[in-house]
Write a protein that holds these residues in place. Structure first.
Motif, short mmCIF file in Angstrom:
data_model
loop_
_atom_site.label_atom_id
_atom_site.label_comp_id
_atom_site.label_asym_id
_atom_site.label_seq_id
_atom_site.Cartn_x
_atom_site.Cartn_y
_atom_site.Cartn_z
N UNK A 88 0.83 -1.20 0.00
CA UNK A 88 0.00 0.00 0.00
C UNK A 88 0.87 1.25 0.00
N UNK A 89 1.89 1.27 0.83
CA UNK A 89 2.80 2.43 0.88
C UNK A 89 3.42 2.67 -0.49
N UNK A 90 3.82 1.59 -1.13
CA UNK A 90 4.46 1.71 -2.45
C UNK A 90 3.47 2.23 -3.48
N UNK A 91 2.23 1.72 -3.44
CA UNK A 91 1.23 2.13 -4.43
C UNK A 91 0.85 3.61 -4.26
N UNK A 92 0.90 4.11 -3.03
CA UNK A 92 0.56 5.51 -2.76
C UNK A 92 1.80 6.41 -2.74
N UNK A 93 2.94 5.82 -3.03
CA UNK A 93 4.21 6.53 -3.03
C UNK A 93 4.49 7.22 -1.69
N UNK A 94 4.17 6.49 -0.65
CA UNK A 94 4.43 6.96 0.71
C UNK A 94 5.78 6.43 1.17
N UNK A 95 6.59 7.24 1.83
CA UNK A 95 7.91 6.80 2.28
C UNK A 95 7.88 5.95 3.55
N UNK A 96 6.69 5.59 4.03
CA UNK A 96 6.58 4.76 5.23
C UNK A 96 7.06 3.34 4.91
N UNK A 97 7.40 2.60 5.96
CA UNK A 97 7.75 1.19 5.77
C UNK A 97 7.36 0.39 7.00
N UNK B 239 4.59 -5.40 14.59
CA UNK B 239 5.03 -4.64 13.41
C UNK B 239 5.31 -3.20 13.82
N UNK B 240 6.43 -2.69 13.37
CA UNK B 240 6.74 -1.27 13.56
C UNK B 240 6.68 -0.59 12.20
N UNK B 241 5.88 0.46 12.12
CA UNK B 241 5.81 1.26 10.89
C UNK B 241 6.55 2.57 11.11
N UNK B 242 7.58 2.78 10.31
CA UNK B 242 8.36 4.02 10.40
C UNK B 242 7.73 5.05 9.47
N UNK B 243 7.14 6.08 10.05
CA UNK B 243 6.46 7.12 9.28
C UNK B 243 7.49 7.98 8.55
N UNK B 244 7.32 8.12 7.25
CA UNK B 244 8.27 8.85 6.41
C UNK B 244 9.68 8.27 6.50
N UNK B 245 9.77 6.99 6.84
CA UNK B 245 11.07 6.34 6.95
C UNK B 245 11.87 6.77 8.16
N UNK B 246 11.23 7.47 9.09
CA UNK B 246 11.90 8.00 10.28
C UNK B 246 11.81 6.98 11.41
N UNK B 247 12.94 6.45 11.85
CA UNK B 247 12.95 5.43 12.90
C UNK B 247 12.54 5.99 14.25
N UNK B 248 12.51 7.31 14.41
CA UNK B 248 12.10 7.93 15.66
C UNK B 248 10.61 8.30 15.66
N UNK B 249 9.95 8.07 14.54
CA UNK B 249 8.52 8.37 14.42
C UNK B 249 7.80 7.09 14.01
#
Length: 343
Positions: free
Chosen positions: A107-116, A135-145
């Motif tokens: 879903x992140x990839x399809x919406x071009x979101x930088x989350x993982x 599961x840990x989701x890193x918002x905008x690829x930020x490990x602190x968020x």
């Protein structure tokens, strides 16, 4: 010489020198005890014939001898096996985690979101020897968020609101406890718990049928994995994401204060219950003493956290978890209970 021979007189199917090179079939029989294999083979053949007679695509498959037909048949078999495995309690949890993480990343990839979305596996978190938070989701690829997701495909997990929690019974997982624990263990901004519609307790369905929010605790999402419907997960995740990105610290968090006050109100009812027990002349004064000691311990316990909260304006995630679980007061009561029983 034909492999299959029909004995018209006895109305019997005879198979000679039969071998099958198929990984799915081999793995299934390889996991069965030797004594059960013959019976399972007969059942598999019988069920397979019924399926071919009733299956809507059987005519297509029977007419298709190319690679596409074989592939479709294999995919259907894999789907049915996966559906059967899903309901086996020993492995459905790990299957859910894998599927949800894979779905989110797609879903992140399809919406071009930088989350993982990252599986935590057997890795412990901030709490010693604690693996809560699948599961840990890193918002905008930020490990602190981070947004933490706990997958609980288990009908025994109830909602567990704080006003109905009894600290003196055996510890059991609830939606509340898992959200608080996952948040503290993975040091996330927001926590989310996922249930499957086929494996969820009624107390949770009464609270929400799709997506629910418990203020300052986290989100609940109910999906239908067998239909591939993860819509509620996406709704809950995007709401959690907005909170994670936009939340600000305040001096006094009224929602957390509400949680503490709710517990205090519950304990006031406990004290009133003592009067009722006395008026109804309960079986022994020992039970009255236990009830009094419980209330006294709870008042001291709650007063400690209320004082801390009013002084600092907040509670740490670890403090909130300790307050919800109440393990310290439970252990203290065990010693007092023993003394009362010895009277």
């Amino acid at each position: 010489m034909a492999t299959i021979k029909l004995n018209q007189k006895l109305k019997r199917l005879e198979i000679q020198n039969f071998e099958l090179d198929n990984a799915i079939v081999f793995n299934y029989f390889d996991n069965l005890p030797t004594a059960e294999r013959d019976d399972k083979l007969v059942r598999a053949l019988y069920i397979g014939v019924l399926a071919l007679m009733e299956d809507r695509i059987s005519s297509f498959l029977s007419k298709t001898s190319n690679e596409l037909g074989t592939e479709l048949e294999s995919l259907k078999m894999i789907f049915e096996m996966k559906k059967e495995l899903f309901y086996k309690s020993t492995i459905k949890g790990s299957l859910a985690e894998d599927d949800i993480a894979e779905f989110l990343n797609e879903y992140f990839q399809s919406k071009r979101m930088p989350d993982r979305a990252l599986l935590t596996g057997n890795a412990a978190g901030a709490l010693a020897r604690n693996k809560t938070g699948d599961i840990i989701c890193e918002v905008n690829g930020n490990s602190d968020l981070k947004i933490v997701i706990e997958c609980k495909f288990d009908k025994s997990v109830k909602l567990g609101p704080i006003e109905g929690k009894d600290l003196f019974i055996r510890k059991t997982d609830t939606a509340w406890s898992q959200l608080i624990e996952a948040d503290a263990n993975r040091n996330s901004k927001v926590s989310l718990i996922v249930f499957d519609i086929s494996l969820v307790d009624n107390s949770i369905l009464k609270f929400c049928e799709n997506v629910g929010y418990i203020p300052e605790i986290g989100f609940i999402a109910i999906i239908d994995s067998q239909k591939g419907d993860y819509t509620n997960l996406i709704i809950a995740y995007m709401l959690a994401r907005d909170i994670a990105l936009n939340a600000r610290n305040v001096e006094l968090d009224k929602d957390v204060l509400s949680i503490i006050v709710t517990r205090i109100i519950k304990d006031i009812h406990e004290i009133k219950a003592i009067k009722t027990l006395v008026e109804r002349n309960i079986e022994t004064n020992r039970e009255i003493l236990k009830q009094i000691e419980k209330s006294m311990l709870l008042m001291d316990f709650n007063q400690k956290y209320l004082t801390q909260f009013l002084q600092t304006g907040t509670l740490t995630k670890k403090d909130l978890l300790d307050f919800y679980m109440g393990e310290a007061v439970k252990d203290e009561f065990k010693m007092i209970e023993k003394e009362i029983n010895d009277l």
